[in-house]
Design a protein around this motif. Structure first.
Motif, mmCIF file in Angstrom:
data_model
loop_
_atom_site.group_PDB
_atom_site.id
_atom_site.type_symbol
_atom_site.label_atom_id
_atom_site.label_comp_id
_atom_site.label_asym_id
_atom_site.label_seq_id
_atom_site.Cartn_x
_atom_site.Cartn_y
_atom_site.Cartn_z
ATOM 1 N N GLY A 151 0.806 -1.209 0.000
ATOM 2 C CA GLY A 151 0.000 0.000 0.000
ATOM 3 C C GLY A 151 0.842 1.262 0.000
ATOM 4 N N HIS A 152 1.944 1.249 0.753
ATOM 5 C CA HIS A 152 2.844 2.404 0.792
ATOM 6 C C HIS A 152 3.510 2.632 -0.562
ATOM 7 N N LEU A 153 3.893 1.542 -1.235
ATOM 8 C CA LEU A 153 4.518 1.666 -2.551
ATOM 9 C C LEU A 153 3.536 2.261 -3.558
ATOM 10 N N VAL A 154 2.296 1.814 -3.503
ATOM 11 C CA VAL A 154 1.267 2.367 -4.393
ATOM 12 C C VAL A 154 1.076 3.854 -4.121
ATOM 13 N N GLN A 155 1.055 4.234 -2.841
ATOM 14 C CA GLN A 155 0.888 5.643 -2.475
ATOM 15 C C GLN A 155 2.058 6.488 -2.961
ATOM 16 N N ASP A 156 3.272 5.946 -2.881
ATOM 17 C CA ASP A 156 4.449 6.684 -3.365
ATOM 18 C C ASP A 156 4.316 6.990 -4.853
ATOM 19 N N VAL A 157 3.850 6.000 -5.609
ATOM 20 C CA VAL A 157 3.710 6.199 -7.054
ATOM 21 C C VAL A 157 2.536 7.137 -7.341
ATOM 22 N N GLU A 158 1.461 7.023 -6.596
ATOM 23 C CA GLU A 158 0.316 7.920 -6.790
ATOM 24 C C GLU A 158 0.715 9.373 -6.566
ATOM 25 N N ALA A 159 1.577 9.622 -5.580
ATOM 26 C CA ALA A 159 2.049 10.980 -5.321
ATOM 27 C C ALA A 159 2.925 11.487 -6.458
ATOM 28 N N THR A 160 3.553 10.557 -7.162
ATOM 29 C CA THR A 160 4.418 10.896 -8.293
ATOM 30 C C THR A 160 3.621 11.059 -9.580
ATOM 31 N N ALA A 161 2.406 10.543 -9.604
ATOM 32 C CA ALA A 161 1.615 10.493 -10.838
ATOM 33 C C ALA A 161 0.223 11.060 -10.621
ATOM 34 N N PRO A 162 0.108 12.380 -10.400
ATOM 35 C CA PRO A 162 -1.223 12.973 -10.174
ATOM 36 C C PRO A 162 -2.135 12.776 -11.379
ATOM 37 N N GLY A 163 -3.353 12.336 -11.109
ATOM 38 C CA GLY A 163 -4.317 12.129 -12.180
ATOM 39 C C GLY A 163 -4.146 10.833 -12.945
ATOM 40 N N VAL A 164 -3.271 9.958 -12.465
ATOM 41 C CA VAL A 164 -2.987 8.702 -13.174
ATOM 42 C C VAL A 164 -3.384 7.512 -12.298
ATOM 43 N N PRO A 165 -4.186 6.582 -12.809
ATOM 44 C CA PRO A 165 -4.499 5.373 -12.036
ATOM 45 C C PRO A 165 -3.230 4.560 -11.785
ATOM 46 N N GLY A 180 3.391 17.446 -21.640
ATOM 47 C CA GLY A 180 3.399 16.232 -20.831
ATOM 48 C C GLY A 180 4.109 16.440 -19.514
ATOM 49 N N VAL A 181 5.237 17.167 -19.525
ATOM 50 C CA VAL A 181 5.963 17.457 -18.285
ATOM 51 C C VAL A 181 5.069 18.265 -17.355
ATOM 52 N N GLY A 182 4.347 19.233 -17.919
ATOM 53 C CA GLY A 182 3.454 20.050 -17.104
ATOM 54 C C GLY A 182 2.365 19.231 -16.428
ATOM 55 N N GLN A 183 1.851 18.208 -17.126
ATOM 56 C CA GLN A 183 0.803 17.376 -16.540
ATOM 57 C C GLN A 183 1.353 16.455 -15.453
ATOM 58 N N VAL A 184 2.578 15.941 -15.660
ATOM 59 C CA VAL A 184 3.179 15.082 -14.639
ATOM 60 C C VAL A 184 3.400 15.862 -13.344
ATOM 61 N N PHE A 185 3.803 17.110 -13.485
ATOM 62 C CA PHE A 185 4.094 17.945 -12.314
ATOM 63 C C PHE A 185 3.018 19.019 -12.164
ATOM 64 N N ALA A 186 1.768 18.578 -12.230
ATOM 65 C CA ALA A 186 0.640 19.507 -12.202
ATOM 66 C C ALA A 186 0.629 20.352 -10.933
ATOM 67 N N GLU A 187 1.042 19.766 -9.802
ATOM 68 C CA GLU A 187 0.994 20.518 -8.549
ATOM 69 C C GLU A 187 2.019 21.644 -8.539
ATOM 70 N N ILE A 188 3.170 21.433 -9.210
ATOM 71 C CA ILE A 188 4.181 22.486 -9.275
ATOM 72 C C ILE A 188 3.690 23.622 -10.178
ATOM 73 N N GLU A 189 3.080 23.271 -11.299
ATOM 74 C CA GLU A 189 2.560 24.294 -12.203
ATOM 75 C C GLU A 189 1.433 25.081 -11.529
ATOM 76 N N GLU A 190 0.643 24.388 -10.724
ATOM 77 C CA GLU A 190 -0.438 25.070 -10.003
ATOM 78 C C GLU A 190 0.135 26.027 -8.968
ATOM 79 N N LEU A 191 1.131 25.582 -8.213
ATOM 80 C CA LEU A 191 1.784 26.457 -7.241
ATOM 81 C C LEU A 191 2.429 27.652 -7.938
#
Length: 369
Positions: free
Chosen positions: A169-183, A277-288
């Protein structure tokens, strides 16, 4: 072409429906139907020739008529094409306009783009749990996937090697944090866990399977296809890597619906004009970044930088910002090599930043009057 004629053309070649044929493709093909050509989808490309599946079966065709100087326009697995109904040799006459295209840069000094798959709906990034997660590499794959126009998803393979559900579960969460908007799905092809969910996600469309050698792509492909069509070899225990067991890109129909394009293991995954694509991967940085004091803030040392403030508070991991900067720089270099205007803009930006840095140093030394 009228809707009635388009429907008739679709119906006439309905045997292609399992390969993704629909009324929109029939409409795009209409001008070539009038020339007596056949619609088909490329299921494999090999040395200037390709296998094309048509309503009459699989044909072998030459691509000489559609081999331009631009490497991004060569015939590719997943393309819909107009092919001659007969002839020896038989030729592909044209490719229909692509809906999506997965492109990476080559390792050549000319920095050419290489198209890996066309008309893809889902980009499956396979990541093995047999080795330590490389989050930066996942971000790189996702940048290319988003840029292609496909919907990316990350599949953590070999989940049976992580028997503790809390750790998994922790590994999945780590990847989810790295991949916003991605299953993010964890699967075990060996034990059949998670495969039904993955099959349901990609059913009805075209999915491309991406990842490094040893990521378990061939095993996963066999599980999705319901038969052993891909060669599978053991990986090295020391680093979780393996040999390339897939050497070409093949398009195959899945029994649950949809088609799968398997690709060779990718040692190098270079960006190719993937700023969006880079902008979408790092959506939280672009939002900030929208809250920074300066609209052209580089998030390095500028006053009022909301991104740096988020790092100070722990809201944003510093690793994410470093990875974001790295991919942006790499993408700029690729674009600059192929776009004279972009090169000029980058030089202008370097000069501007140099002037700002010089002024700051002079102010620090008390030289500004």
């Amino acid at each position: 072409m009228s809707s009635t004629s388009s429907t008739s053309l679709f119906t006439a070649h309905s045997a292609l429906t399992p390969h993704g044929w629909d009324e929109d493709w029939a409409d795009a093909f209409a001008p070539y139907a009038a020339e007596g050509l056949l619609p088909g989808r490329v299921i494999r490309v090999d040395r200037g020739q390709c296998d094309v599946v048509t309503a009459d079966g699989v044909l072998r065709a030459d691509t000489a008529f559609v081999t331009p100087h631009d490497p991004l326009r060569v015939v590719c697995t997943g393309d819909w094409v107009a092919v001659e109904p007969d002839g020896n040799p038989r030729y592909v006459r044209t490719c229909l306009p692509r809906r999506t295209a997965f492109v990476r840069s080559t390792s050549s000094k000319r920095s050419e783009g290489q198209i890996l798959a066309a008309n893809v709906d889902h980009a499956i990034v396979a990541v093995s749990l047999a080795a330590e997660l490389d989050l930066a590499r996942i971000e790189r794959f996702l940048a290319l996937a988003w840029e292609s126009g496909a919907q990316p998803l990350v599949v953590l393979t070999k989940a049976d090697l992580v028997p503790d559900p809390v750790t998994l579960g922790h590994l999945v969460q780590d990847v989810e944090a790295t991949a916003p908007g991605v299953p993010v799905l964890s699967v075990s092809a060996e034990q059949g866990e998670g495969l039904d969910v993955l099959a349901a996600v990609v059913a009805g469309g075209t999915a491309v399977l991406l990842g490094q050698s040893g990521a378990g792509k061939s095993t996963l492909a066999n599980a999705l296809l319901g038969e052993d069509v891909m060669d599978v070899r053991a990986i090295r225990d020391v680093d979780g890597k393996g040999r390339h067991t897939t050497t070409t890109r093949n398009l195959l129909v899945m029994p649950g619906g949809g088609v799968l394009i398997d690709t060779p293991g990718l040692r190098g995954v270079g960006l190719w004009d993937a700023s969006s694509g880079v902008g979408q991967v790092f959506a939280e940085i672009e939002e900030l970044g929208r809250d920074c004091r300066f609209h052209d803030c580089a998030h390095e040392s500028e006053p009022g930088c909301a991104v740096l403030a988020a790092i100070d508070t722990g809201e944003l991991p510093e690793r994410r910002l470093e990875s974001y900067r790295k991919l942006l720089r790499e993408n700029q270099r690729i674009v600059a090599k192929t776009d004279a205007r972009a090169r000029a803009e980058i030089r202008k930006e370097w000069k501007r930043r140099g002037a700002i840095g010089k002024a700051a140093m002079e102010a620090k030394r008390g030289r500004v009057r």
